[in-house]
Structure formats: structure tokens, C-alpha cells
Design an enzyme around this catalytic site. Structure first.
Site, PDB file in Angstrom:
ATOM      1  N   LYS A  30      36.839  41.739  38.646  1.00  0.00           N
ATOM      2  CA  LYS A  30      37.743  42.791  39.124  1.00  0.00           C
ATOM      3  C   LYS A  30      37.752  43.957  38.136  1.00  0.00           C
ATOM      4  O   LYS A  30      37.791  43.732  36.914  1.00  0.00           O
ATOM      5  CB  LYS A  30      39.148  42.200  39.269  1.00  0.00           C
ATOM      6  CG  LYS A  30      40.167  43.153  39.868  1.00  0.00           C
ATOM      7  CD  LYS A  30      41.541  42.489  39.933  1.00  0.00           C
ATOM      8  CE  LYS A  30      42.560  43.346  40.641  1.00  0.00           C
ATOM      9  NZ  LYS A  30      43.897  42.696  40.685  1.00  0.00           N
ATOM     10  N   SER A  90      46.000  42.444  45.335  1.00  0.00           N
ATOM     11  CA  SER A  90      45.201  43.579  44.941  1.00  0.00           C
ATOM     12  C   SER A  90      43.739  43.248  44.635  1.00  0.00           C
ATOM     13  O   SER A  90      42.894  44.131  44.678  1.00  0.00           O
ATOM     14  CB  SER A  90      45.825  44.241  43.712  1.00  0.00           C
ATOM     15  OG  SER A  90      45.701  43.415  42.583  1.00  0.00           O
ATOM     16  N   SER A 111      48.253  38.634  43.511  1.00  0.00           N
ATOM     17  CA  SER A 111      47.011  39.395  43.699  1.00  0.00           C
ATOM     18  C   SER A 111      45.727  38.579  43.663  1.00  0.00           C
ATOM     19  O   SER A 111      44.660  39.106  43.975  1.00  0.00           O
ATOM     20  CB  SER A 111      46.917  40.507  42.654  1.00  0.00           C
ATOM     21  OG  SER A 111      47.749  41.574  43.027  1.00  0.00           O
TER      22      SER A 111
END
Lengths: 101, 483
Positions: free
Chosen positions: B79, B154, B178
Site C-alpha cells: 500500500k 482504504s 482499512s
């Protein structure tokens, strides 16, 4: 409505954000509805409750401390590499002090 | 053979028997990304040179007859809120669009030391704030299971990459769900360890008392293997627990007879029947595996969202004060003086959701409101944590839905932040209490279009091994394909 346009401008100012008029109008109802929702917490009596900052793990108070030894870190060039503007080995910013001639 | 669908243990077997090289596996993934990521858009940037150099190193070590490292040749997506030295790390924000990380996060370094191959950086909501990946400043990611829908957030890019076979496993970050929510939306497994189990050195800070790094995978076993490598004390992160790490891989393939499974009555109240039906079937399956199902109560659940959004926005407003256009990141070229430069840089650099949260956080910390909001939030957090402590006196794990809603369409919820926040109810409670949680697939919704449903399993602090054991047994008993 508890939260006002004045409040939006006030917090934006505290947070170093410069909002447009349109943004102020857009954020007002959103922030207001979230804050109204959050008011729900007042249903709870917390007078005898201790606040908590984070979860800690069982261990001595300084269990996470590392040895106090110097070690290699960034060079000046590395630290400056992402600067939007730099000069003479420093971060450059608009002048803060008026020069007297 | 398709190298992009392999599990970690399959990769190990094939490398060991010299049927494939790490370079071939890495190349297969890079080709797959080139072909498929045009639709999914999971990645923000790729690092093929770094990936192939690492794969080559792995192959050389195999050729030299060295023991296979735990993640040798395993392709990983990271990420873009986690620093990777020498490559861009943007947090999917304009304000960091050109930021090149000067060092590796500890988690990334540990992965590479274990032989893993970093393929690239994945899309997410800006600064990890959001539940759909639509808050990315660059472009939205699509759900590989249904391209008209969001992958969750997210960490939507990491979840989508693993679901679309664009990486074997991935790293994400979880502050209020997330990792777990996008796992549920993309039909894969995602885990957040106990607060402090995994070092956060090199994770761009959002809410420091809640942030975690954790793994995604297509099986519980893959997730366990990644967690095994990244967990454990780190001298560079004083919030990382100085406690030994259990044997997570050894927790797999065990029976779970007698495990006490708590089902919180508050969590199933008013739940969408499309989700609730599957979760009930998941619970029934655990009962069939001789678990003892125990109804429990978490009485402060209703206050979790309010509490979470006070605390996370307060911490975010403080953490994001560092983006001022001086040391790194975007600087507005037009400004009158220093103050004006800060304001213009921040206002142009941050997206709408980030500004919203910074303003909320600034407000709840501001003079005159601190006690009413922030202090109140911290006290309610104590109550929510106590709910879990008391529950874990009676049960070993707790089972809940991961999300109260299935994956929604792109653009469907973007204009109503409060509605988006309310969908975090099952994940934020565990985040506030600092306990570990995993989301596993739990069948598809019964009505068309049949969409992925995720089941969340929670355990007590540092009880990750038990959590993985239950999740693994659930998977092996066919829980992922429940119908």
C-alpha cells in the site's frame, strides 16, 4: 444548526487551511451532521471513567526503549532530497523577517 | 502453469523442486499486471527493476543450495502509505505526489529479508481516509469481482491486487477497518494484529493510537506466513510491543473443538438480511466444528463510531500538520508570505475527505471543545475496551460481520460522509480496543448480483495464533464458499 459558517472558517484557520466560499458552504452541513451524530456520546455518564490514550502491552514501562547508542542516519543531502525548495544545505521558505536597509 | 494463482506453500514447493524460478514468477505477475490492471487499477506505481533484482537474488541463493527463506520468491504489493526506499510513496495524495521515500519501512525490509519480491505500490484512499478507495487523488480502483463496484478501502488497491492475482499477498494499513473491510469486499483474507504487534516504522501516520500494518492473502495460511515475518519488536518503533511472536504457521491445520465463540447480540441487531444470513451460516459451521457458540453483549457498540471519529480525526489533524510545503511535498508557487504559503499549499494539496477530517479533528481538540469531545471520546474508548475485556473472560474469539453492507457501486456513497462512516461499525470497535481481527470470505449474498460477504473474527490481545487457527479451520471446512 449548532455549527456555523463562522465555526468552519475558524477551524480552517486553526488548521492552516484556506477554504473557498464554496468549500465553506459544502463542509458546513457535513461537519454539522457528523458533530450532531457524535453528540450521542453525551448519553453516557463517564464521570468515573478514566480516559485512555492507547492500548499498552504488559511489560515494564521502558520495555520498548532501545539502547542509547548513536547510529547512522540520513545525510544532509538525503534529508533535503524531497524539499520543494532548498539552498545552502537548508530548506528555503519565503522570508519571515523584514530586512532594514 | 499459471504462476499468478499460486499460494505461498505452492511457490515454495515449486522453487524447491526447481520447477520454476523466482524470476519467472515475478515476470508472470508483471505481465498479468500489464494486461489486467488497466481495468482494476490496483497499482499506483511499479518497481520492476527492484522486483527482478530481488527475484534473481532468490534464484541465486537456491542455486547455491541455501535454505529457502520463509517468503522466497513471493510477489508482494505494498500500500502506498508504506515507505519503500527509492520509489515514490504518495499516500494517494497530491501533496506527496513526487515524494520519494528515503528509507524502507521495517515491514518492507523484513519481507525482503525473508525473500519476498516487492512488485509495486497500491492505490488507496488519500492518507488511508475512506472506505472505498474513491478518495484517491489519482483514480479509483475497481473491485475485481465486479468492476462496477468499489474494492472497499482504504487499502482497496492491495485487496484488489491480491483478488485479481496481481500479487500473491499484499501489505495494507488498518486504522478503523482499512484492511478488513476491503478484504470482505474483494472476497479475500485480511488481518490486523494486536496494536503494537507489527512495527509501524515507515508507515505514514494517520491516527497513531489506531494505525496498524497487516497482510492480505487469498488464504489464511498465506496471511499467517506474512504476519509471521513482519510481527515482532522493532527498536525503531517504541510503540511496537517487546513481546515474543507466537508460531502462527504452526497454528494452522489444527482442530478447534471446544473453542468458545462469542456472538455479540448488538452486532446482529437490524443487520441487512443479505449479510446476516451468511454470517449465521458461518456461525453454524463453527458449531459443526464443535465450537461452543456463546451469545455475548458489547453494550457500548452504539457509541463506537462517534468515539472513533473523534479520536482518529484528532490524531489525524495533529499528524497531518507536518505537510506544510517546507520539508517535502507540494508547495503552492503563489503566496504572499510564509503563513500564506502553508495555507495555499495545504488547501491545494489535500483532498476533500482529508480536509474534512483535519477540520473535525482540529475542532474536537480546540480550546473550549477539548473536554466535550476529545476527552469524552477517550473515556468512551475505555468503556468500549472494557466491553471486550469482559467478553474475553467468557469466550476465546468473537464472530461478527466485517461490513454491514456488500460492496457498493462507484460514486454511490461519495457525497454522504456520515453514511460512509456508519458502515465502519463492526471494524472500528476492535480498533479502539486494540485487539486483533481477521476478515475471511463467508459466501456470497443470496440475491443477484451475488456479492462477497466477509466474516470478522476477533481475539484477545496478542492471541493472533488462536485467531488464525479458527480462521484456518473455517476455511478448511469450506466456510469461504458457504451458501
Amino acid at each position: 444548526m449548532a455549527f456555523t459558517e463562522k465555526d468552519v472558517r475558524y477551524v480552517a484557520d486553526l488548521a492552516h487551511l484556506e477554504l473557498t466560499e464554496d468549500e465553506v458552504k459544502k463542509y458546513l452541513p457535513q461537519l454539522d451532521s457528523i458533530l450532531q451524530y457524535v453528540d450521542k456520546l453525551n448519553e453516557l455518564d463517564t464521570t468515573a471513567v478514566e480516559p485512555m490514550a492507547q492500548v499498552t502491552y504488559p511489560g515494564s514501562e521502558n520495555a520498548s526503549f532501545r539502547a542509547d547508542e548513536a547510529h547512522k542516519n540520513f545525510t544532509q543531502d538525503q534529508a533535503l532530497a524531497n524539499a520543494p525548495e532548498q539552498g545552502a544545505g537548508s530548506f528555503k521558505v519565503p522570508s519571515v523577517i523584514e530586512r532594514e536597509d | 502453469m499459471d504462476f499468478t494463482t499460486l499460494s505461498i506453500s505452492q511457490i515454495r514447493e515449486l522453487l524447491k523442486s526447481r520447477q520454476v524460478t523466482a524470476v519467472e514468477i515475478a515476470e508472470a505477475h508483471l505481465t498479468q499486471i500489464e494486461e489486467k490492471d488497466k481495468e482494476v487499477r490496483a497499482y499506483l506505481s511499479l518497481c520492476p527493476e527492484r522486483a527482478l533484482a530481488q527475484a534473481k537474488k532468490v534464484d541465486e541463493s537456491i542455486a547455491a543450495g541455501e535454505a529457502l527463506a520463509p517468503l522466497a520468491g513471493v510477489p508482494v504489493a505494498v500500500k502506498d502509505v508504506i515507505l519503500t526506499r527509492g520509489t515514490r510513496t504518495t499516500c494517494a495524495s497530491q501533496i506527496l505526489e513526487s515524494f520519494v521515500a528515503p528509507y524502507d519501512a521495517t515491514a518492507v525490509q523484513r519481507l525482503e529479508n525473508a525473500g519476498a519480491v516487492i512488485l509495486g505500490k497500491t492505490n488507496c484512499d488519500e492518507f488511508a481516509m475512506g472506505s472505498s478507495t474513491e478518495n484517491s487523488s489519482f483514480f479509483p480502483t475497481r473491485n475485481p469481482r465486479d468492476l462496477t463496484r468499489v474494492p472497499g478501502g482504504s487499502s482497496g488497491g492491495s485487496a484488489a491486487a491480491v483478488a485479481a492475482n496481481l500479487a500473491t499477498v499484499a501489505l495494507g494499513s488498518d486504522t478503523g477497518g482499512s484492511i478488513r473491510q476491503p478484504s470482505a469486499f474483494c472476497d479475500i483474507v485480511g488481518m490486523m494484529g494486536t496494536y503494537g504487534r507489527v512495527s509501524r516504522y515507515g508507515l505514514v501516520a494517520f491516527a497513531s493510537s489506531l494505525d496498524h500494518i497487516g497482510p492480505f492473502g487469498r488464504s489464511v495460511s498465506d496471511v499467517a506466513r506474512v504476519l509471521q515475518v513482519i510481527a515482532g519488536p522493532d527498536p525503531l518503533d517504541s510503540t511496537c510491543a517487546a513481546l515474543p511472536v507466537d508460531d502462527y504457521v504452526g497454528a494452522l491445520n489444527r482442530d478447534i473443538r471446544g473453542t468458545r465463540v462469542g456472538v455479540p447480540t448488538e452486532f446482529l441487531k437490524g443487520l441487512n438480511p443479505d449479510i446476516g444470513g451468511n454470517i449465521q451460516k458461518g456461525i453454524d459451521l463453527l458449531a459443526k466444528l464443535d465450537c461452543q457458540i456463546v451469545p455475548i453483549s458489547l453494550p457500548h457498540t452504539d457509541y463506537a463510531i462517534g468515539c472513533y471519529y473523534i479520536i482518529c480525526t484528532a490524531e489525524a489533524s495533529s499528524n497531518l500538520a507536518r505537510y506544510d510545503g517546507v520539508r517535502y511535498g507540494f508547495r503552492s508557487t503563489e503566496h504572499d508570505d510564509l503563513q500564506d504559503m502553508y495555507r495555499k499549499s495545504r488547501n491545494l494539496g489535500f483532498g476533500a475527505e482529508v480536509k474534512r477530517r483535519i477540520m473535525l479533528g482540529t475542532y474536537v481538540l480546540s480550546s473550549g471543545y477539548y473536554d466535550a469531545y476529545y476527552l469524552k471520546g477517550q473515556k468512551v474508548r475505555t468503556l468500549i475496551t472494557r466491553d471486550f475485556t469482559e467478553a474475553f473472560d467468557e469466550v476465546d474469539v468473537i464472530v461478527t460481520p466485517t461490513s454491514p453492507i456488500p460492496p457498493f457501486r462507484l460514486g454511490e456513497k461519495v457525497d454522504d460522509p456520515l453514511q460512509m462512516y456508519l458502515a465502519d461499525i463492526y471494524t472500528v470497535t476492535a480498533s479502539l480496543a486494540g485487539i486483533p481481527g481477521i476478515s475471511v470470505p463467508c459466501g456470497k449474498t443470496p440475491s443477484e448480483p451475488r456479492l462477497p460477504v466477509g466474516m470478522q473474527i476477533l481475539a484477545n490481545h496478542f492471541d493472533e495464533a488462536r485467531l488464525l487457527r479458527v480462521a484456518d479451520a473455517f476455511e478448511k471446512a469450506g466456510g469461504f464458499g458457504i451458501s
